[in-house]
Design an enzyme around this catalytic site. Structure first.
Site, PDB file in Angstrom:
ATOM      1  CD  GLU A 203      -3.298  -8.628   5.153  1.00  0.00           C
ATOM      2  OE1 GLU A 203      -3.438  -7.580   5.619  1.00  0.00           O
ATOM      3  OE2 GLU A 203      -2.644  -8.969   4.277  1.00  0.00           O
TER       4      GLU A 203
ATOM      5  CG  ASP B  77      -6.864  -5.784   4.601  1.00  0.00           C
ATOM      6  OD1 ASP B  77      -7.918  -5.403   3.863  1.00  0.00           O
ATOM      7  OD2 ASP B  77      -5.841  -5.594   4.235  1.00  0.00           O
TER       8      ASP B  77
ATOM      9  NE  ARG C 112       2.063  -4.486   3.743  1.00  0.00           N
ATOM     10  CZ  ARG C 112       0.998  -3.898   4.091  1.00  0.00           C
ATOM     11  NH1 ARG C 112       0.357  -4.820   4.513  1.00  0.00           N
ATOM     12  NH2 ARG C 112       0.558  -2.628   3.874  1.00  0.00           N
TER      13      ARG C 112
ATOM     14  CG  HIS D  65      -1.826  -1.138   1.152  1.00  0.00           C
ATOM     15  ND1 HIS D  65      -2.822  -1.273   0.301  1.00  0.00           N
ATOM     16  CD2 HIS D  65      -2.106  -2.044   1.960  1.00  0.00           C
ATOM     17  CE1 HIS D  65      -3.711  -2.424   0.669  1.00  0.00           C
ATOM     18  NE2 HIS D  65      -3.203  -2.857   1.642  1.00  0.00           N
TER      19      HIS D  65
HETATM   20  C1  3PY Z   1      -3.903  -4.641   7.873  1.00  0.00           C
HETATM   21  O1  3PY Z   1      -4.076  -4.010   8.903  1.00  0.00           O
HETATM   22  O2  3PY Z   1      -4.677  -5.044   7.009  1.00  0.00           O
HETATM   23  C2  3PY Z   1      -2.555  -4.323   7.166  1.00  0.00           C
HETATM   24  O3  3PY Z   1      -1.933  -4.768   6.262  1.00  0.00           O
HETATM   25  C3  3PY Z   1      -1.492  -3.497   8.184  1.00  0.00           C
HETATM   26  O4  3PY Z   1      -0.403  -3.011   7.548  1.00  0.00           O
HETATM   27 MG    MG Z   2      -3.719  -5.299   5.083  1.00  0.00          MG
END
Ligand code: 3PY
Ligand code: MG
Length: 267
Positions: free
Chosen positions: A152, A178, A73, A48
């Protein structure tokens, strides 16, 4: 001679807690500065954040100048990028949206040399940063670099034990934003949602049972310390952009007479 690139993973596995900066601004000095300000490591964010392959490589070097080894990442499913970042000297990969056993096996495959995986040979900068020659790097790379799967989604939570059992997966990193979206069927994005909170405790417990690394994203220092107290090995704190915004707002509030000074400092 051991250095941070050869010792960080062992120190994390051994229970020395780590606080990570989350870096999306693609200027290497941002990473260097945060590392000099005391973060133990960083997550260089190509998912992101604004980081590209090139800027992530520069950020790894900038952190090294400050004596720190950092994670990258990559974007979702960009597994070849994982090998490349390890070659460039990342101490580990935090891979987003690992939602199936196949995803976890693929991640391990790209991050680990045989017999754990099929990482292709070419540690372009990793040998220099670790101070190891090729043979020594081959022998230790699977231990000194970390393949971390992000948890996530609901599927990932349901498969947590299977993901943790994959040889070559060193641990997991919970993405609470997420996860909150997934667990509420898109109703909200709330890192503090009770379902997320329950999941975080569960993840810490399952990682302990598997002897693997538990890590997560936290939006504040208070929350990050809470996660470490709950058994997490590592938590990130906010993002570089959030830290910048918070500092900007706080200082402007002071200037306009409505805030408390954070304390004088210089460059
Ligand atoms: C999330 O909280 O979804 C993340 O990817 C944190 O970076
Ligand atoms: Mg995330």
């Amino acid at each position: 001679m051991p250095n941070v690139f050869t010792s960080f993973a062992a120190s994390l596995r051994g229970g020395t807690p780590a606080y990570a900066a989350f870096v999306g601004l693609a200027e290497p000095l941002v990473t260097e500065s945060l590392m000099r300000d005391g973060f133990d490591t960083a997550v260089i964010d190509m998912q992101h954040g604004l980081h590209t392959t090139q800027s992530a490589i520069l950020a790894i070097g900038a952190a090294a100048v400050a004596g720190k080894a950092v994670f990258v990442r990559p974007p979702v499913g960009a597994f070849p990028e994982a090998s490349r970042m390890l070659d460039a000297g990342a101490v580990g990969i935090i891979a987003p949206m690992i939602n199936s056993l196949a995803d976890a096996q693929t991640l391990a495959g790209y991050c680990k040399y045989p017999p754990l995986g099929e990482r292709s040979w070419g540690p372009y900068r990793a040998t220099g940063l670790t101070g190891l020659d090729g043979e020594a790097y081959l022998k230790s790379a699977n231990d000194i670099t970390l393949a971390i799967a992000m948890i996530e989604t609901r599927q990932a939570l349901d498969l947590l034990d299977d993901i943790l059992a994959v040889p070559g997966i060193d641990g997991v990193f919970v993405g609470p934003s997420d996860l909150s979206i997934a667990l509420t069927h898109g109703a909200t994005v709330d890192q503090f949602h009770p379902e997320v909170d329950k999941a975080l405790t569960h993840v810490a417990q399952r990682c302990k049972a598997h002897g693997k690394i538990a890590s997560c994203f936290s939006m504040t220092g208070t929350r990050a310390a809470e996660m470490i107290a709950r058994g997490f090995h590592m938590s990130s704190i906010a993002t570089d952009q959030v830290l910048l915004k918070n500092a900007a707002k706080a200082e402007l509030a002071v200037a306009r007479g409505a805030g408390k000074a954070a304390g004088a400092r210089t460059y």
